[in-house]
Design a protein around this motif. Structure first.
Motif, short mmCIF file in Angstrom:
data_model
loop_
_atom_site.label_atom_id
_atom_site.label_comp_id
_atom_site.label_asym_id
_atom_site.label_seq_id
_atom_site.Cartn_x
_atom_site.Cartn_y
_atom_site.Cartn_z
N ARG A 1 -13.29 2.10 -28.06
CA ARG A 1 -12.21 2.10 -27.86
C ARG A 1 -11.99 2.99 -27.98
N MET A 2 -11.48 4.35 -28.14
CA MET A 2 -11.81 5.65 -27.46
C MET A 2 -12.69 5.68 -26.53
N VAL A 3 -13.61 5.29 -25.31
CA VAL A 3 -13.39 5.01 -23.91
C VAL A 3 -13.44 3.72 -23.14
N SER A 4 -12.33 3.13 -23.21
CA SER A 4 -12.67 2.13 -23.28
C SER A 4 -11.84 1.36 -21.88
N ASP A 5 -11.24 3.27 -21.61
CA ASP A 5 -10.23 2.70 -19.96
C ASP A 5 -10.96 3.43 -19.64
N LEU A 6 -12.52 4.36 -19.52
CA LEU A 6 -13.61 4.70 -18.94
C LEU A 6 -14.37 4.03 -18.49
N ALA A 7 -15.18 4.44 -16.87
CA ALA A 7 -15.99 3.87 -16.23
C ALA A 7 -17.27 4.33 -16.79
N PHE B 1 -18.72 12.65 -19.58
CA PHE B 1 -17.40 12.78 -20.87
C PHE B 1 -19.09 13.62 -21.95
N ARG B 2 -19.85 12.35 -22.22
CA ARG B 2 -20.52 12.44 -23.44
C ARG B 2 -21.71 13.84 -22.93
N ASP B 3 -21.97 13.78 -22.01
CA ASP B 3 -22.20 15.19 -20.97
C ASP B 3 -21.99 16.56 -21.07
N ALA B 4 -20.44 16.48 -21.27
CA ALA B 4 -19.64 17.13 -20.75
C ALA B 4 -19.37 17.86 -22.49
N LEU B 5 -18.89 16.74 -23.52
CA LEU B 5 -18.60 17.20 -24.77
C LEU B 5 -20.43 17.80 -25.63
N ASP B 6 -21.78 17.49 -24.74
CA ASP B 6 -22.91 17.97 -25.75
C ASP B 6 -23.12 19.36 -25.08
#
Length: 148
Positions: free
Chosen positions: A119-125, A132-137
């Protein structure tokens, strides 16, 4: 401020904290009736990925103080979700391990936790999710252990 002025976006730090808090809220609801708190659940997920760690390391990786971790470990051990054993390399240190009951508890909530993430990323391709995951890491790496 008049109605024609553009709205200022919240700071990046605020946006990250806001996301953390809404995730925490969803986990709290998910775990209602489970007998474990969200911080305890987090500690179990850490152990599921990296079993046999010190209480101090588990506290750091679970985002709680060592004092809070001591209380959590007692509660988790009392429920049979973790066990502690002497570190063979250091007689003073005890390592923490997840038990089969702890893994079963995680398994019971795995689909619900995955749904929160979906749900958190449901609007992302898909490529945006990966970015997003890479940026967070990379953000975590940039800040970890740097308190200058």
């Amino acid at each position: 401020m008049t109605g024609s002025e553009p709205r200022k976006s919240p700071s990046l730090l605020y946006a990250v904290k806001r996301l953390e808090l809404v995730i925490r809220s969803h986990l709290d609801v998910m775990l209602l009736g489970s007998g474990v708190t969200t911080p305890q659940y987090t500690a179990l997920t850490v152990l599921d990925h990296r079993d046999g760690v010190s209480a101090a390391k588990l506290a750091r990786d679970s985002f709680v103080t060592p004092q809070a971790m001591a209380d959590m470990l007692r509660a988790l051990a009392d429920r049979g979700l973790i066990r502690r054993a002497a570190n063979p390399e250091s007689k003073r240190e005890r390592l923490v391990y997840i038990t089969d009951d702890g893994r079963r508890l995680l398994g019971k909530y795995a689909d619900a936790a995955d749904e929160i993430a979906r749900r958190m990323v449901s609007d992302l391709a898909a490529d945006e999710v990966a970015a997003f995951r890479d940026a967070l890491d990379l953000s975590w790496i940039a800040l970890r252990d740097r308190h200058e």
